[in-house]
Design a protein around this motif. Structure first.
Motif, PDB file in Angstrom:
ATOM      1  N   THR A   1      -0.658   4.968   4.202  1.00  0.00           N
ATOM      2  CA  THR A   1      -1.607   4.223   4.957  1.00  0.00           C
ATOM      3  C   THR A   1      -1.500   4.033   6.040  1.00  0.00           C
ATOM      4  OG1 THR A   1      -2.091   3.087   2.704  1.00  0.00           O
ATOM      5  CG2 THR A   1      -3.143   1.939   4.566  1.00  0.00           C
TER       6      THR A   1
ATOM      7  N   THR B   1     -11.062  -1.855   0.981  1.00  0.00           N
ATOM      8  CA  THR B   1     -11.047  -1.168  -0.593  1.00  0.00           C
ATOM      9  C   THR B   1     -12.161  -1.561  -1.351  1.00  0.00           C
ATOM     10  OG1 THR B   1      -9.536  -0.900  -2.241  1.00  0.00           O
ATOM     11  CG2 THR B   1      -9.695  -3.297  -1.463  1.00  0.00           C
TER      12      THR B   1
ATOM     13  N   ALA C   1      -9.192  -5.622   3.227  1.00  0.00           N
ATOM     14  CA  ALA C   1      -7.856  -5.268   2.723  1.00  0.00           C
ATOM     15  C   ALA C   1      -6.800  -6.240   3.386  1.00  0.00           C
ATOM     16  CB  ALA C   1      -7.607  -3.971   2.513  1.00  0.00           C
TER      17      ALA C   1
ATOM     18  N   TRP D   1     -17.642  -3.294   0.148  1.00  0.00           N
ATOM     19  CA  TRP D   1     -16.603  -3.101   0.824  1.00  0.00           C
ATOM     20  C   TRP D   1     -15.477  -4.527   1.254  1.00  0.00           C
ATOM     21  CZ3 TRP D   1     -14.653   1.467   0.163  1.00  0.00           C
ATOM     22  CH2 TRP D   1     -15.647   2.610   0.442  1.00  0.00           C
TER      23      TRP D   1
ATOM     24  N   ARG E   1     -11.110   3.126   4.677  1.00  0.00           N
ATOM     25  CA  ARG E   1     -10.998   2.914   3.245  1.00  0.00           C
ATOM     26  C   ARG E   1      -9.416   3.347   2.944  1.00  0.00           C
ATOM     27  NH1 ARG E   1     -14.244   4.981  -1.824  1.00  0.00           N
ATOM     28  NH2 ARG E   1     -12.801   3.875  -3.691  1.00  0.00           N
TER      29      ARG E   1
ATOM     30  N   VAL F   1       0.761  -1.167  -0.033  1.00  0.00           N
ATOM     31  CA  VAL F   1       0.231  -0.071   0.077  1.00  0.00           C
ATOM     32  C   VAL F   1       1.162   1.269  -0.071  1.00  0.00           C
ATOM     33  CG1 VAL F   1      -1.941  -0.999   1.233  1.00  0.00           C
ATOM     34  CG2 VAL F   1      -0.112   0.130   2.365  1.00  0.00           C
TER      35      VAL F   1
ATOM     36  N   ARG G   1      -3.487   2.878  -4.066  1.00  0.00           N
ATOM     37  CA  ARG G   1      -3.734   1.522  -4.525  1.00  0.00           C
ATOM     38  C   ARG G   1      -3.527   0.578  -3.595  1.00  0.00           C
ATOM     39  NH1 ARG G   1      -6.840  -1.564  -7.243  1.00  0.00           N
ATOM     40  NH2 ARG G   1      -5.866  -3.268  -8.202  1.00  0.00           N
ATOM     41  N   TRP G   2      -4.076  -0.451  -3.624  1.00  0.00           N
ATOM     42  CA  TRP G   2      -3.802  -1.716  -2.601  1.00  0.00           C
ATOM     43  C   TRP G   2      -3.531  -3.037  -3.653  1.00  0.00           C
ATOM     44  CZ3 TRP G   2      -6.698  -6.321  -2.702  1.00  0.00           C
ATOM     45  CH2 TRP G   2      -6.323  -7.472  -1.711  1.00  0.00           C
TER      46      TRP G   2
ATOM     47  N   THR H   1      -9.032  -2.351   7.548  1.00  0.00           N
ATOM     48  CA  THR H   1      -9.002  -1.712   6.311  1.00  0.00           C
ATOM     49  C   THR H   1      -9.825  -2.366   5.226  1.00  0.00           C
ATOM     50  OG1 THR H   1      -6.981  -2.812   5.806  1.00  0.00           O
ATOM     51  CG2 THR H   1      -6.904  -0.834   6.667  1.00  0.00           C
TER      52      THR H   1
END
Length: 267
Positions: free
Chosen positions: A114, A134, A184, A181, A228, A110, A232-233, A132
């Motif tokens: 983050t 994404t 992550a 959702w 959130r 990440v 990018r993840w 978390t």
């Protein structure tokens, strides 16, 4: 705040790339994935780490040593049996002690920003955990999360079927225009989480699931904050993702900011 990094798995989807190295030690931009994670966490002010090792543990331990090279403290805990995410952090229980800790898998990349965002969100209120998320991922391959008006977790469903997702829409859990959702895989917990992982029973997949422990905490009215991930993840799950990251790093401005088109995956 301490940090526990899960790096015990072989990463079988990487095929021959992990015959001699655990997946978190595969290199992106000339550094192991795990080193990118460690550096990001250090940048957030965390200095005390436990890396949970298993497959080819010596490769990780030889590279990071006691952490002095990075001006931090690193110790290790060995996961002898890999029987699901719900048991993965157990070897680090003594390291955690009575302190809060950030938990991350050793193959998720990440933006470094983050991590301080996670710490700030966790400190907004007396939360017992932080999860978390994404958007835009296939929740049937991971976990779908639902939140209240304060973006605290109300429900979590591991690997829902397509039919279940449609049912969520009919029941109003997913309203038109709302994102689904996706979990992550980076968390903050108070040590109470270990009370819930200790109670776990194996899921229908034959594994102990961390998401079941989190659901238990929610059922007992422990507040789990949501966050959130901005930017990018990337779950570096297979050779194709690894190659995409390397190609982008040749033309882009950096490992994470250059990873916008790399696909991500379930956990």
């Amino acid at each position: 705040m301490k940090a526990v990094i899960l790096a015990a798995g072989k990463g079988t989807r990487m095929r021959e790339l992990t015959n001699e190295l655990p997946k978190p030690m595969l290199r992106v931009e000339g550094r192991p994935i795990l080193e990118h994670i460690l550096s990001g966490l250090i940048g957030a002010g965390i200095r005390d780490f436990c890396i949970v090792t298993g497959w080819r543990a010596e490769a990780i331990e030889a590279h990071f040593g006691d952490g002095r090279r990075w001006r931090c403290h690193v110790e290790y805990a060995r996961q002898e049996v890999q029987d699901g995410t719900g048991r993965a952090a157990e070897p680090a229980k003594a390291f955690v002690g009575a302190e809060d800790f950030l938990l991350t898998y050793g193959d998720i990349l990440v933006h470094p920003e983050t991590y301080p965002q996670m710490l700030a969100r966790f400190r907004e209120a007396p939360f017992d955990g932080l999860l978390t998320v994404t958007a835009g991922e296939d929740v049937t391959k991971g976990a779908i999360n639902f939140f209240d008006s304060e973006f605290c977790l109300t429900r979590l469903v591991e690997k829902p079927t397509v039919a279940q997702v449609e049912q969520f829409r009919r029941e109003g859990w997913l309203r038109p225009g709302d994102p689904a959702w996706y979990n992550a895989g980076i968390y903050i917990f108070r040590p109470i989480v270990f009370e819930y992982t200790a109670r776990l029973r194996k899921s229908p997949r034959g594994e102990y699931e961390l998401t079941d422990a989190i659901s238990g905490m929610v059922e007992d009215r422990h507040r789990i904050a949501g966050l959130r991930i901005a930017g990018r993840w990337v779950d570096v799950r297979d050779p194709e993702i690894l190659s995409a990251l390397e190609r982008q790093s040749e033309v882009g401005p950096g490992i994470i900011s250059g990873a916008e088109s790399a696909t991500s995956s379930a956990r």
